[in-house]
Design a protein around this motif. Sequence first.
Motif, PDB file in Angstrom:
ATOM      1  N   GLU A 187       1.019  -1.096   0.090  1.00  0.00           N
ATOM      2  CA  GLU A 187      -0.073  -0.028  -0.050  1.00  0.00           C
ATOM      3  C   GLU A 187       0.845   1.276   0.086  1.00  0.00           C
ATOM      4  O   GLU A 187       1.840   1.383   0.811  1.00  0.00           O
ATOM      5  CB  GLU A 187      -0.848  -0.041   1.247  1.00  0.00           C
ATOM      6  N   ILE A 218      -4.017  -7.619  -1.168  1.00  0.00           N
ATOM      7  CA  ILE A 218      -4.249  -6.426  -1.623  1.00  0.00           C
ATOM      8  C   ILE A 218      -3.225  -5.285  -2.016  1.00  0.00           C
ATOM      9  O   ILE A 218      -2.087  -5.300  -1.430  1.00  0.00           O
ATOM     10  CB  ILE A 218      -4.945  -5.526  -0.200  1.00  0.00           C
ATOM     11  N   ARG A 220      -2.813  -1.575  -3.267  1.00  0.00           N
ATOM     12  CA  ARG A 220      -3.786  -0.340  -3.218  1.00  0.00           C
ATOM     13  C   ARG A 220      -2.618   0.895  -2.936  1.00  0.00           C
ATOM     14  O   ARG A 220      -1.850   0.969  -2.287  1.00  0.00           O
ATOM     15  CB  ARG A 220      -4.487  -0.523  -1.800  1.00  0.00           C
ATOM     16  N   GLY A 221      -3.254   1.943  -3.573  1.00  0.00           N
ATOM     17  CA  GLY A 221      -2.608   3.367  -3.499  1.00  0.00           C
ATOM     18  C   GLY A 221      -1.243   3.323  -4.118  1.00  0.00           C
ATOM     19  O   GLY A 221      -0.415   4.345  -3.685  1.00  0.00           O
ATOM     20  N   ASP A 244      -7.399  -8.119  -4.608  1.00  0.00           N
ATOM     21  CA  ASP A 244      -7.854  -6.678  -4.659  1.00  0.00           C
ATOM     22  C   ASP A 244      -6.954  -5.661  -4.827  1.00  0.00           C
ATOM     23  O   ASP A 244      -5.716  -5.686  -4.427  1.00  0.00           O
ATOM     24  CB  ASP A 244      -8.349  -6.224  -3.344  1.00  0.00           C
ATOM     25  N   ALA A 246      -6.516  -1.718  -6.032  1.00  0.00           N
ATOM     26  CA  ALA A 246      -7.523  -0.387  -5.955  1.00  0.00           C
ATOM     27  C   ALA A 246      -6.484   0.677  -6.032  1.00  0.00           C
ATOM     28  O   ALA A 246      -5.695   0.807  -5.372  1.00  0.00           O
ATOM     29  CB  ALA A 246      -8.292  -0.464  -4.887  1.00  0.00           C
ATOM     30  N   ASN A 247      -7.029   1.771  -6.685  1.00  0.00           N
ATOM     31  CA  ASN A 247      -6.404   3.232  -6.506  1.00  0.00           C
ATOM     32  C   ASN A 247      -4.759   3.218  -6.829  1.00  0.00           C
ATOM     33  O   ASN A 247      -4.160   3.923  -6.232  1.00  0.00           O
ATOM     34  CB  ASN A 247      -6.887   3.861  -5.258  1.00  0.00           C
ATOM     35  N   ASN A 248      -4.574   2.464  -8.027  1.00  0.00           N
ATOM     36  CA  ASN A 248      -3.161   2.508  -8.032  1.00  0.00           C
ATOM     37  C   ASN A 248      -3.259   3.317  -9.572  1.00  0.00           C
ATOM     38  O   ASN A 248      -3.883   3.390 -10.309  1.00  0.00           O
ATOM     39  CB  ASN A 248      -2.683   1.120  -8.540  1.00  0.00           C
ATOM     40  N   ASN A 279      -8.605   2.079 -10.572  1.00  0.00           N
ATOM     41  CA  ASN A 279      -7.136   2.472 -11.252  1.00  0.00           C
ATOM     42  C   ASN A 279      -7.026   3.139 -12.385  1.00  0.00           C
ATOM     43  O   ASN A 279      -8.112   3.371 -12.973  1.00  0.00           O
ATOM     44  CB  ASN A 279      -6.693   0.966 -11.352  1.00  0.00           C
ATOM     45  N   ILE A 351     -15.057   0.540  -0.898  1.00  0.00           N
ATOM     46  CA  ILE A 351     -14.005  -0.527  -0.919  1.00  0.00           C
ATOM     47  C   ILE A 351     -13.600  -0.917   0.588  1.00  0.00           C
ATOM     48  O   ILE A 351     -13.293  -0.119   1.288  1.00  0.00           O
ATOM     49  CB  ILE A 351     -12.764  -0.021  -1.663  1.00  0.00           C
ATOM     50  N   SER A 354     -10.343   0.643   2.671  1.00  0.00           N
ATOM     51  CA  SER A 354      -9.545   1.724   2.145  1.00  0.00           C
ATOM     52  C   SER A 354      -8.797   2.543   2.939  1.00  0.00           C
ATOM     53  O   SER A 354      -9.249   2.735   4.190  1.00  0.00           O
ATOM     54  CB  SER A 354     -10.727   2.505   1.201  1.00  0.00           C
ATOM     55  N   SER A 355      -7.762   2.872   2.308  1.00  0.00           N
ATOM     56  CA  SER A 355      -6.433   3.988   3.040  1.00  0.00           C
ATOM     57  C   SER A 355      -7.494   5.230   3.321  1.00  0.00           C
ATOM     58  O   SER A 355      -8.039   5.770   2.240  1.00  0.00           O
ATOM     59  CB  SER A 355      -5.405   3.841   2.258  1.00  0.00           C
TER      60      SER A 355
END
Length: 386
Positions: A187, A218, A220-221, A244, A246-248, A279, A351, A354-355
């Motif tokens: 992350e 995961i 993420r980010g 998972d 997400a948001n990369n 993403n 999500i 989520s961060s």
Amino acid sequence: MFDIAIVQSTVHRSPTIARGRSPRAALVGHGVVLATVILLGASSGAAAQTRVACVGSAEELAAALSALSTSTGDNDADDIRIRVGTYAAPAGGWVGSVSNNHDLSIRGGYVDAACAEQRMDASLTVLDGGGVDGVLTINANAIPNSAIVISGLTFQNGRGSSPFQSSAGGLKIGDPGPVAGGSVLVERNIFRHNIGVAGPGEQAVGGLLVATDGQPLIVRGNLFVDNESPNASAAYLFSNNAIDVANNTFARNVSTDTQLTQRVVLDYFTFGGLKLDNNIFWDNSTAAGMADIDVSGQFRHADLRNNDIQSLVGTPVTSTGALNISPGFSDVDDFRLSPSSPLIDAGVDAIAGSSVVDLDGAQRIDGVAIDLGAYESNYIFVAGFE
């Protein structure tokens, strides 16, 4: 009897105000306090504790990784905290091995000698491979059931190669044989200018390789930029369970093996399915036979929500909010979103886990919805003025 110390860790978001960003966004969040329990001394049969290593040099990082917990008599976890700065990798890169029931976290951004105060900006802590070896390898022999967290670091200039196993230029966790057995969270990291070099039949990845039978896996980010390998130039993910992602942000990554019918930026293998949310895949190589991601095939089933993908192969199981539009990055080498970007507030918020902060350490949902990609925009818009 046990001697237990409680260490107060202060987490700060980066004080740096990025161009065009609201000062409020860069400065909020100071003074968030975390408590970590550290074992100072114990007899056998102790309850699980966390061993903290505060790292300020390449040699100290190597020593911390070589001293990871291995005892079968406890479930102690290891928490490696790396102070801000640039660290040159030793010959062969940094290597550590996770043992069964011993969790591991490696985080960057610490700004004081005691590693009690942290800046949530991944660009401040740089692990540099020098163009010679892979940057960091976390081995997972005997399929250890141990959670692994890697966060707040920049992996750059790695060159991964292996005559017998898979390799990654930036970060490798486990191997498709043997895999890890616990959960993995990667992350808010930056992977840039990493190269994977493969011989016949070998899996070489530019930025990130993760293989685990545990769940969740995961990613993420993170920002993946200017990575290169024969295939899976940015990342390769292997899991018998769900993955998972997400948001990369994936940009300017190149997969070079022209002998492959299809080569991609992000590759994966899963029995449990891929969840791809929020993403950005843009400005990666678009040569013949090259795509951002391939969702076709028995072990590539995927559910897509609110992604901006320039080149997609195959048909996902489900797809909502799909975009194919220029992200409107702030500049050539700045992958934050410009004020006019169509990806601002274009994400899906629901999500799990989520961060709360982005790659800069800014608040993660600043408008009506989350932005796509690794960075959250924090612009102040004032209506009624010309």
